[in-house]
Design a protein around this motif. Structure first.
Motif, PDB file in Angstrom:
ATOM      1  N   ILE A 286       4.322  12.957 -19.556  1.00  0.00           N
ATOM      2  CA  ILE A 286       3.311  12.653 -18.541  1.00  0.00           C
ATOM      3  C   ILE A 286       3.861  11.551 -17.654  1.00  0.00           C
ATOM      4  O   ILE A 286       4.232  10.483 -18.136  1.00  0.00           O
ATOM      5  N   ARG A 287       3.989  11.847 -16.384  1.00  0.00           N
ATOM      6  CA  ARG A 287       4.607  10.894 -15.457  1.00  0.00           C
ATOM      7  C   ARG A 287       3.710  10.661 -14.246  1.00  0.00           C
ATOM      8  O   ARG A 287       2.814  11.448 -13.972  1.00  0.00           O
ATOM      9  N   THR A 288       3.994   9.562 -13.545  1.00  0.00           N
ATOM     10  CA  THR A 288       3.153   9.195 -12.407  1.00  0.00           C
ATOM     11  C   THR A 288       3.765   9.707 -11.108  1.00  0.00           C
ATOM     12  O   THR A 288       4.931   9.436 -10.826  1.00  0.00           O
TER      13      THR A 288
ATOM     14  N   PRO B 187      -1.901  10.632 -11.305  1.00  0.00           N
ATOM     15  CA  PRO B 187      -1.760   9.711 -10.175  1.00  0.00           C
ATOM     16  C   PRO B 187      -1.480   8.264 -10.571  1.00  0.00           C
ATOM     17  O   PRO B 187      -1.033   7.482  -9.733  1.00  0.00           O
ATOM     18  N   PHE B 188      -1.747   7.887 -11.812  1.00  0.00           N
ATOM     19  CA  PHE B 188      -1.588   6.486 -12.192  1.00  0.00           C
ATOM     20  C   PHE B 188      -1.412   6.427 -13.704  1.00  0.00           C
ATOM     21  O   PHE B 188      -2.031   7.206 -14.419  1.00  0.00           O
ATOM     22  N   PRO B 189      -0.574   5.495 -14.227  1.00  0.00           N
ATOM     23  CA  PRO B 189      -0.383   5.467 -15.682  1.00  0.00           C
ATOM     24  C   PRO B 189      -1.675   5.149 -16.438  1.00  0.00           C
ATOM     25  O   PRO B 189      -1.847   5.618 -17.566  1.00  0.00           O
ATOM     26  N   PHE B 190      -2.560   4.346 -15.813  1.00  0.00           N
ATOM     27  CA  PHE B 190      -3.812   3.987 -16.483  1.00  0.00           C
ATOM     28  C   PHE B 190      -4.941   4.726 -15.789  1.00  0.00           C
ATOM     29  O   PHE B 190      -5.577   4.218 -14.872  1.00  0.00           O
TER      30      PHE B 190
ATOM     31  N   PRO C 149       2.435   9.935  -6.965  1.00  0.00           N
ATOM     32  CA  PRO C 149       1.314   9.700  -6.041  1.00  0.00           C
ATOM     33  C   PRO C 149       0.764  11.038  -5.538  1.00  0.00           C
ATOM     34  O   PRO C 149       1.551  11.951  -5.263  1.00  0.00           O
TER      35      PRO C 149
ATOM     36  N   THR D   1       6.235  -1.183 -15.648  1.00  0.00           N
ATOM     37  CA  THR D   1       5.695  -2.397 -16.256  1.00  0.00           C
ATOM     38  C   THR D   1       5.555  -2.221 -17.770  1.00  0.00           C
ATOM     39  O   THR D   1       5.312  -3.176 -18.482  1.00  0.00           O
TER      40      THR D   1
ATOM     41  N   ALA E  33      -2.850   3.362  -2.567  1.00  0.00           N
ATOM     42  CA  ALA E  33      -2.325   3.177  -3.919  1.00  0.00           C
ATOM     43  C   ALA E  33      -3.372   2.468  -4.763  1.00  0.00           C
ATOM     44  O   ALA E  33      -4.070   1.572  -4.288  1.00  0.00           O
ATOM     45  N   TRP E  34      -3.489   2.892  -6.031  1.00  0.00           N
ATOM     46  CA  TRP E  34      -4.433   2.235  -6.940  1.00  0.00           C
ATOM     47  C   TRP E  34      -4.005   0.802  -7.223  1.00  0.00           C
ATOM     48  O   TRP E  34      -4.828  -0.101  -7.333  1.00  0.00           O
TER      49      TRP E  34
ATOM     50  N   PRO F 230       2.093   4.448  -1.466  1.00  0.00           N
ATOM     51  CA  PRO F 230       1.564   5.240  -2.586  1.00  0.00           C
ATOM     52  C   PRO F 230       2.516   5.262  -3.788  1.00  0.00           C
ATOM     53  O   PRO F 230       2.081   5.377  -4.935  1.00  0.00           O
TER      54      PRO F 230
ATOM     55  N   LEU G  81       2.414  13.105  -2.946  1.00  0.00           N
ATOM     56  CA  LEU G  81       3.711  13.740  -3.232  1.00  0.00           C
ATOM     57  C   LEU G  81       3.602  14.843  -4.290  1.00  0.00           C
ATOM     58  O   LEU G  81       4.589  15.476  -4.640  1.00  0.00           O
TER      59      LEU G  81
ATOM     60  N   GLU H 117       4.398   1.363 -11.332  1.00  0.00           N
ATOM     61  CA  GLU H 117       3.614   0.694 -12.375  1.00  0.00           C
ATOM     62  C   GLU H 117       4.055   1.144 -13.769  1.00  0.00           C
ATOM     63  O   GLU H 117       3.865   0.429 -14.738  1.00  0.00           O
ATOM     64  N   GLU H 118       4.641   2.338 -13.849  1.00  0.00           N
ATOM     65  CA  GLU H 118       5.170   2.817 -15.136  1.00  0.00           C
ATOM     66  C   GLU H 118       6.234   1.878 -15.676  1.00  0.00           C
ATOM     67  O   GLU H 118       6.400   1.749 -16.876  1.00  0.00           O
TER      68      GLU H 118
ATOM     69  N   LEU I 127       0.682   2.379 -27.022  1.00  0.00           N
ATOM     70  CA  LEU I 127       1.596   1.303 -26.637  1.00  0.00           C
ATOM     71  C   LEU I 127       1.807   0.290 -27.759  1.00  0.00           C
ATOM     72  O   LEU I 127       2.426  -0.753 -27.549  1.00  0.00           O
TER      73      LEU I 127
ATOM     74  N   ASP J 143       0.817  -1.211   0.000  1.00  0.00           N
ATOM     75  CA  ASP J 143       0.000   0.000   0.000  1.00  0.00           C
ATOM     76  C   ASP J 143       0.854   1.267   0.000  1.00  0.00           C
ATOM     77  O   ASP J 143       0.369   2.341   0.309  1.00  0.00           O
TER      78      ASP J 143
ATOM     79  N   ASP K 217       2.315   3.176  -7.255  1.00  0.00           N
ATOM     80  CA  ASP K 217       1.624   3.606  -8.472  1.00  0.00           C
ATOM     81  C   ASP K 217       2.606   4.180  -9.490  1.00  0.00           C
ATOM     82  O   ASP K 217       2.400   4.058 -10.689  1.00  0.00           O
TER      83      ASP K 217
ATOM     84  N   GLY L 103       0.144  -3.900 -16.535  1.00  0.00           N
ATOM     85  CA  GLY L 103       0.167  -3.761 -15.087  1.00  0.00           C
ATOM     86  C   GLY L 103      -0.618  -4.859 -14.412  1.00  0.00           C
ATOM     87  O   GLY L 103      -1.549  -5.407 -14.982  1.00  0.00           O
TER      88      GLY L 103
ATOM     89  N   GLU M  69       9.782  20.085 -10.044  1.00  0.00           N
ATOM     90  CA  GLU M  69       9.981  18.857 -10.823  1.00  0.00           C
ATOM     91  C   GLU M  69       8.922  18.694 -11.898  1.00  0.00           C
ATOM     92  O   GLU M  69       9.136  17.993 -12.882  1.00  0.00           O
TER      93      GLU M  69
END
Lengths: 194, 366
Positions: free
Chosen positions: B160-162, B133-136, B164, A69, B41-42, A60, B167, A66-67, B314, A58, A63, B72, B176
């Motif tokens: 475009i970057r992930t 917040p998440f790539p997908f 959380p 992957t 986290a997702w 954070p 942060l 996951e990039e 992709l 968990d 996430d 993923g 950044e």
């Protein structure tokens, strides 16, 4: 001789990281390194280029991992969440313990098992500690609020501590609420009046 | 006797239907007790659903699609059985970017995606760095669509970057990133902390974009129908209740609770009312449909659009991807559940267009 596996532990708490490191070293000879700065996580992992990344389920920052992957460049080694096809239980146990393992493409499951086992044992312990700590913290916070509410009542009504607590309990019973909720309401209202 | 269902959520305003279902007792009215588990986290929610730690979870609308495309995760296939929320995202810029936009004479109308996008592109100092917040996520899809429609090539000039959400404020402050696209209350919290300004609501890029869905394991959707159907009905009631303006104050108080979002209810109210504070100086803007909890039916067109975009980026086969994606949006199962609600009237499906006139569509598929 097989090449030593390179394992990266993602953990910002140094004490926890050290404990994971210690139990992995007991499981076998591995190249270990720890990433504790979450703001540079993906860059750090790309430059270390590990075979396995261990991270709290968990966290954070998972996430952002996951990039990795997705292989975005031809020489990238895509990682995947470890799932052992021959022993589906291992991943389930890891997830229940709260640890996730990202593994590079093509790594054999039997080389992973001792690592996952060692990590699971540690994370199980962390989880218990966390649950205990949360319960203790909550109890302590509630006691502080109830003590303050008692103090307010003692001062306002000129009664002793026992009578103040009895008053709180009666109010809670009458309103069908918990003592802590009544105490919280009293403390925040008193804050407005003072 | 009620059936206890563990359900995962991430502390965001669009967890509202889940929180409201518990607080208002819509779950018990359907013979369920929701056991809400907060996650940070997702990916954690996805894995908890895959491996059975929770029965269902709030998910970003592209998550079941990404899983179906093997992107993923590694667990069981997922199914979206309801749309929990529509829109509710904001694009938030760093203070440095806000100053550059100001210097250019941009007026922050918080409405015109053409003007905002062109101003942002003009103010970029090198590739535009935007965090999601998440790539997908719909956040990533909205940004790619918005920026490429305005002529900014990705990935050459768009990074475009992930990051959380917890942060994001630090990333904006440290320089950044130039901007981020996040769900509320994270944008408003960045404004509160003095590290960002709101540039645009997601609804200005594509009104009607599905933001969060209720995800379950695909085999569970087949096998264990009754509790899942009861859950779909309970969350429909919660969405209806949230749609009533008179519920707003109560909803904000519920969401702000320590076990849920743990932020001041006043900040939550900005998103639920659509009255957003866009700068730390206190400038406000009104967005009539900032977030919507009433567009509850999963739509095949949405799944196909998401899959088409992921496939193009992709390098996957578009038709195969779209077919796999459509199978994850379980409109059939959803309809069976809601049709048994007394007095349920299906909502007409609006034809939404993006800011540049595109339609969500399954195009080459019939």
């Amino acid at each position: 001789m097989q090449r030593r596996l390179k394992i990266t532990i993602v953990e910002s708490d140094p004490a926890r990281a050290a404990l994971i490191e210690e139990s992995l070293l007991r499981a076998g000879p591995y190249d270990l390194n720890i990433v504790s700065d979450m703001t540079r996580l993906t860059a750090a992992i790309k430059s270390i280029n590990p075979d396995i990344v261990l991270i709290d389920l968990d966290n954070p920052s998972r996430d952002a991992l996951e990039e990795l992957t997705l292989a975005t460049a031809p020489l990238d080694r895509p990682v995947a969440l470890f799932v052992d096809q021959s022993d589906a239980n291992l991943t389930r146990i890891a997830i229940e313990a709260g640890v996730s393992a990202y593994v590079v493409d093509g790594l054999r499951a039997d080389r992973l098992k001792p690592i996952i086992d060692a990590a699971v044992a540690r994370f199980d312990m962390f989880r218990q500690m966390r649950t205990e700590l949360a319960a203790t913290k909550r109890a302590l916070e509630e006691r502080k609020v109830i003590d303050r509410a008692k103090g307010i009542l003692m001062k306002a009504k000129g009664i002793d501590e026992e009578a103040a607590y009895a008053l709180l309990r009666r109010a809670a019973m009458d309103q069908g609420r918990k003592v802590i909720d009544v105490a919280e309401a009293l403390v925040s209202t008193a804050g407005l009046l003072s | 006797m009620t059936t206890v269902i563990p359900v995962g959520f991430v502390p965001l305003i669009d967890a509202a239907p889940l929180i409201v279902a518990v607080e208002m007792g819509f779950d018990r009215a359907e013979g369920l007790t929701l056991d809400l588990r907060r996650a940070n986290a997702w990916s954690a929610l996805r894995d908890m659903v895959s491996f059975g730690q929770v029965t269902a979870a709030q998910m970003l609308s592209p998550m079941p699609v990404a899983t179906a495309l093997g992107l993923g995760g590694a667990g069981a296939p997922l199914a979206a059985v309801a749309v929990l929320s529509t829109n509710g995202e904001v694009v938030c810029v760093s203070m440095a970017m806000q100053q550059r936009l100001h210097a250019q004479g941009y007026d922050f109308d918080f409405d015109d995606a053409h003007a905002a996008g062109r101003a942002l592109i003009a103010a970029a100092d090198g590739p535009l760095r935007i965090a999601v917040p998440f790539p997908f996520s719909m956040h990533a899809e909205l940004l790619y669509h918005w920026m490429t429609a305005l002529g900014l090539p990705a990935p050459a000039n768009l990074d475009i970057r992930t990051v959380p959400p917890s942060l994001m404020a630090a990333a904006l402050a440290s320089g950044e990133i130039d901007a981020c696209c996040v769900g509320e209350p994270w944008g408003s919290m960045a404004v509160e902390q003095g590290v960002g300004a709101l540039l645009l609501p997601g609804s200005a890029i594509w009104a009607g974009a599905p933001e969060k869905v209720l995800g379950v394991r695909a085999d569970l959707a087949e096998r264990d129908l009754e509790p899942v159907q009861a859950l779909i009905r309970a969350l429909w009631r919660a969405g209806q209740w949230l749609g009533d303006p008179q519920s707003r104050t109560t909803a904000c108080a519920m969401l702000s609770g320590r076990g849920y979002l743990d932020v001041p209810s006043e900040v939550i109210d900005r998103a639920l009312s659509g009255h957003l504070t866009i700068t730390s100086r206190g400038d406000t803007r009104v967005v009539p449909q900032f977030v919507d909890f009433g567009r509850y039916t999963p739509q095949a067109e949405h799944a196909a659009w998401i899959a088409g975009r992921l496939a193009a980026r992709l390098g996957l086969n578009r038709d195969t991807a779209q077919r796999a994606a459509i199978a994850t949006y379980r409109t059939d199962l959803h309809r069976r559940a809601v049709q048994t609600i007394p007095g349920y009237v299906p909502q007409p499906i609006p034809h939404d267009r993006s800011f540049d006139g595109q339609e969500f569509s399954t195009a080459p598929l019939d």
